[in-house]
Write an enzyme that holds these catalytic residues in place. Structure first.
Site, mmCIF file in Angstrom:
data_model
loop_
_atom_site.group_PDB
_atom_site.id
_atom_site.type_symbol
_atom_site.label_atom_id
_atom_site.label_comp_id
_atom_site.label_asym_id
_atom_site.label_seq_id
_atom_site.Cartn_x
_atom_site.Cartn_y
_atom_site.Cartn_z
ATOM 1 C CE LYS A 196 -4.134 3.610 17.634
ATOM 2 N NZ LYS A 196 -5.337 2.830 18.053
ATOM 3 C CD GLU A 269 5.735 -8.683 12.153
ATOM 4 O OE1 GLU A 269 5.156 -9.624 11.573
ATOM 5 O OE2 GLU A 269 6.956 -8.684 12.360
ATOM 6 C CB CYS A 303 -1.287 -12.846 13.388
ATOM 7 S SG CYS A 303 0.080 -13.026 14.547
ATOM 8 C CD GLU A 401 -6.201 -12.458 9.797
ATOM 9 O OE1 GLU A 401 -6.531 -11.275 9.593
ATOM 10 O OE2 GLU A 401 -5.161 -12.766 10.412
HETATM 11 P P1 NAD Z 1 -6.511 -3.129 12.583
HETATM 12 O O1 NAD Z 1 -5.729 -3.059 11.346
HETATM 13 O O2 NAD Z 1 -7.954 -2.834 12.537
HETATM 14 O O3 NAD Z 1 -5.902 -2.142 13.710
HETATM 15 C C1 NAD Z 1 -4.575 -2.236 14.146
HETATM 16 C C2 NAD Z 1 -4.173 -0.904 14.764
HETATM 17 O O4 NAD Z 1 -4.122 0.095 13.750
HETATM 18 C C3 NAD Z 1 -5.144 -0.364 15.821
HETATM 19 O O5 NAD Z 1 -4.417 0.207 16.868
HETATM 20 C C4 NAD Z 1 -5.913 0.696 15.052
HETATM 21 O O6 NAD Z 1 -6.461 1.703 15.865
HETATM 22 C C5 NAD Z 1 -4.834 1.252 14.163
HETATM 23 N N1 NAD Z 1 -5.314 1.947 12.956
HETATM 24 C C6 NAD Z 1 -6.493 1.819 12.314
HETATM 25 N N2 NAD Z 1 -6.532 2.626 11.225
HETATM 26 C C7 NAD Z 1 -5.346 3.267 11.181
HETATM 27 C C8 NAD Z 1 -4.761 4.215 10.275
HETATM 28 N N3 NAD Z 1 -5.415 4.647 9.212
HETATM 29 N N4 NAD Z 1 -3.507 4.646 10.521
HETATM 30 C C9 NAD Z 1 -2.802 4.173 11.590
HETATM 31 N N5 NAD Z 1 -3.311 3.290 12.485
HETATM 32 C C10 NAD Z 1 -4.566 2.840 12.273
HETATM 33 O O7 NAD Z 1 -6.260 -4.587 13.180
HETATM 34 P P2 NAD Z 1 -6.951 -5.252 14.426
HETATM 35 O O8 NAD Z 1 -8.346 -5.632 14.086
HETATM 36 O O9 NAD Z 1 -6.721 -4.420 15.631
HETATM 37 O O10 NAD Z 1 -6.049 -6.571 14.603
HETATM 38 C C11 NAD Z 1 -6.292 -7.765 13.970
HETATM 39 C C12 NAD Z 1 -5.336 -7.964 12.805
HETATM 40 O O11 NAD Z 1 -3.986 -7.894 13.256
HETATM 41 C C13 NAD Z 1 -5.463 -9.341 12.171
HETATM 42 O O12 NAD Z 1 -5.443 -9.219 10.786
HETATM 43 C C14 NAD Z 1 -4.233 -10.084 12.668
HETATM 44 O O13 NAD Z 1 -3.811 -11.138 11.837
HETATM 45 C C15 NAD Z 1 -3.235 -8.983 12.710
HETATM 46 N N6 NAD Z 1 -2.125 -9.319 13.596
HETATM 47 C C16 NAD Z 1 -0.910 -9.604 13.023
HETATM 48 C C17 NAD Z 1 0.166 -9.981 13.821
HETATM 49 C C18 NAD Z 1 1.503 -10.319 13.233
HETATM 50 O O14 NAD Z 1 2.460 -10.428 13.984
HETATM 51 N N7 NAD Z 1 1.630 -10.504 11.933
HETATM 52 C C19 NAD Z 1 -0.004 -10.046 15.216
HETATM 53 C C20 NAD Z 1 -1.241 -9.745 15.754
HETATM 54 C C21 NAD Z 1 -2.296 -9.374 14.930
#
Ligand code: NAD
Length: 551
Positions: A196, A269, A303, A401
């Site tokens: 997804k 992550e 991240c 963040e």
């Molecule tokens: P997000 O949490 O908004 O979304 C991530 C994913 O989760 C998307 O595909 C979204 O559609 C899905 N999602 C949203 N609500 C959900 C639910 N209730 N159940 C299941 N899936 C759901 O994050 P974002 O804005 O897309 O990404 C940015 C964040 O990701 C930042 O905090 C960044 O630090 C983190 N990130 C972490 C790493 C790592 O390796 N630690 C790598 C990349 C990004």
């Protein structure tokens, strides 16, 4: 209703399609289980529409998982070498299409095309090669030393079995590398995968499935379900065997909660607020260049971006001067030209967070040394690379963040203070220490609370697929990449063999005075691990076996 893309509109738009053509998402496109909703993907640096994809509903997701489950068993019986051939073919397709893939990533995220190649495609090609060739070795059955039980004809091995269907939920900031790395590793481990992707970058994910289709991955093994959070939630409810989630802390918590209801294991992550410490003896020119790249690559939306910089007070003014000089050289704009260093931010919500953090810091006494505001571009979500001083840990800029092109710099006096400041965070993803004294760097690294600590490096170890990636504290748990990441994608099975099938165990029924004495002997002698001590038990063992035989 169709809402136009653009800097003032949300980048994710759901529409009732009038003449919509559903885009290719695998062989299920004939199934009539998609709500009449679509997602429009837009180019954040121009506002132009890239295309639309369906918002997959629960029924669609369940069907995808079902098809993946059907496909998985015949994949799991293939050898690692056979699976590796498919991965290698996919690698060749990527190499052939490198330019167009980079273009697509760049258009969906706003990052420069060169950065799409250096930070997404190159690391993934390297990881694909590594796991295609080395998974057999990394998942080799391991023999366990069971001590004196071995002398009793016993042996123990751990084998690694596929989990079944792995659900991957990924964000928008590395829309190619994040899901694809996990897809490759999960497939190599013998699983099927349902991905997804972020609602902001669906086309990059669909390209992944096209690549594998061309590489002749058996049908059903890799499914992409485009959609938003509701689709992600449906994936967790659909009965997958594990969830690999990458995203924000808030969503991560909700994912962990939903998965817990079904006892589905999860790797999380999550976000970071990664610190960089510059010691007095650091190579200042390199440290300054590293800080600028670490804070501003991917427009600060990594991240592991450098989100806090702590520099020894004796070198602070020189360091800041170098950082500002480097920052002033950066070229920002739409990513059509190859000499652009910084593109647009991927979505306006993130840009607003950046503005909010800067405003809060300034209100509380921070000083903007360079940058500081949204760029006046007609169509895109650009924010200037920004360096801020006079900051402290009461400010959002140093606590939450930011995920944007901002580098706050603070000074320290002693190593202990630097470590304390670095650890004063709810996050613990990566950290960096700059010093020319490597031994001192290693020593300090051990004191930092983070999943990865780099000495004289920033950000980049996600690209080193051989090494584990993951955080501590609220940056999540579990690992991706490396052997530890591979072990997340299998279930260990302990196989214990008694090679003396005709000899009964002395601890079986029936109990007796001989048994009682022998068990006491075991407690006193066998558990010492000493062969000599245990050998003293032999007469009692023989007596017990003879007693058993008489029954
Ligand atoms: P997000 O949490 O908004 O979304 C991530 C994913 O989760 C998307 O595909 C979204 O559609 C899905 N999602 C949203 N609500 C959900 C639910 N209730 N159940 C299941 N899936 C759901 O994050 P974002 O804005 O897309 O990404 C940015 C964040 O990701 C930042 O905090 C960044 O630090 C983190 N990130 C972490 C790493 C790592 O390796 N630690 C790598 C990349 C990004």
């Amino acid at each position: 209703m169709l809402v136009a893309c653009g800097p003032t509109a949300a980048s994710l738009v759901l529409v009732n399609p009038v003449n919509s053509v559903y885009l290719h998402i695998g062989p299920m496109r004939q199934i009539d289980t998609i709500d009449r909703l679509e997602i429009i993907s837009c180019d954040p640096s121009t506002g132009a529409e890239i295309g639309r994809v369906p918002l997959a509903n629960t029924a669609y997701v369940i069907e995808a998982v079902k098809q993946a489950r059907i496909a998985q068993p015949s994949w799991s019986v293939l050898s690692y070498k056979q699976r590796g051939h498919v991965i290698s073919r996919a690698r060749e397709v990527i190499l052939r299409d490198l330019e167009s893939i980079a273009e697509l990533i760049s258009r969906e995220t706003g990052k420069p095309k060169v950065e799409a190649i250096s930070m997404e495609i190159v690391p993934t090609l390297d990881l694909m090669h590594y796991f295609a060739v080395n998974t057999a070795k990394l998942l080799k059955p391991t023999r366990i030393d069971i001590g004196q039980y071995g002398l009793m004809g016993r042996s123990s091995n751990v084998i690694h079995k596929p989990l079944g269907v792995v659900g991957i939920i990924s964000p928008w900031n590395f829309p190619w590398a994040t899901p694809l790395d996990e897809v490759v590793m999960a497939l190599m481990a013998g699983n099927a995968v349902v991905v997804k992707p972020s609602e902001l970058t669906p086309f990059t994910a669909l390209k992944i499935s096209e690549v594998f289709e061309e590489a002749q991955l058996p049908s059903g093994l890799l499914k992409i379900v485009t959609g938003d959070g509701s689709t992600g939630a449906a994936l967790i409810e659909s009965g997958v065997d594990k969830v690999m989630f990458t995203g924000s802390v808030a969503t991560g918590k909700s994912v962990a909660e939903s998965a817990a209801k079904h006892l589905i294991p999860v790797v999380l992550e999550l976000g970071g607020k990664d610190p960089m410490i510059v010691l007095k003896d650091a190579n200042l020119t390199n440290a300054a260049r590293a800080a600028v790249w670490g804070a501003f690559c991917n427009a600060g939306q990594a991240c592991a971006s450098i989100e806090r910089c702590y520099v020894h007070e004796s070198i602070a003014s020189q360091f800041i001067e170098l950082v500002v000089r480097e920052t002033a050289k950066l070229k920002q704009g739409p990513t059509s030209s190859d000499d652009i260093d910084l593109g647009a931010m991927t979505n306006e919500r993130q840009l607003q967070i950046v503005e909010d953090h800067i405003a809060d810091a300034v209100q509380n006494g921070a000083r903007i040394v360079i940058g500081g505001k949204r760029k006046d571009e007609k169509h895109g979500w650009f924010h200037e690379p920004t360096v801020v001083t006079n900051v402290n840990h009461t400010m959002k800029l140093m606590r939450d963040e930011t995920f944007g092109p901002v580098l706050p710099i603070m000074t320290f006096q002693t190593d202990e203070e630097a470590v304390h400041l670095a650890n004063d965070s709810i996050y613990g993803l990566t950290a960096s220490i700059f010093t020319t004294n490597i031994a001192r760097g290693r020593k300090l690294a051990e004191k930092i609370e983070a999943g990865t600590v780099m000495v004289n490096e920033v950000v980049y170890t996600h690209a080193v697929g051989q090494t584990p990636w993951g955080g501590t504290k609220q940056s999540g748990y579990g690992r991706t990449h490396g052997r530890l990441g591979l072990l997340e994608l299998v279930t260990p099975q302990h196989v214990h063999v008694n090679s003396l099938p005709s000899v009964p165990d002395v601890w079986w029924f029936r109990y007796s005075e001989t048994a009682r004495r022998l068990f006491r002997g075991f407690a006193k002698r066998f558990t010492t691990g000493s062969l000599l001590q245990s050998s003293l038990l032999l007469p009692q063992i023989i007596k017990r076996l003879l007693e058993e035989r008489k029954r």
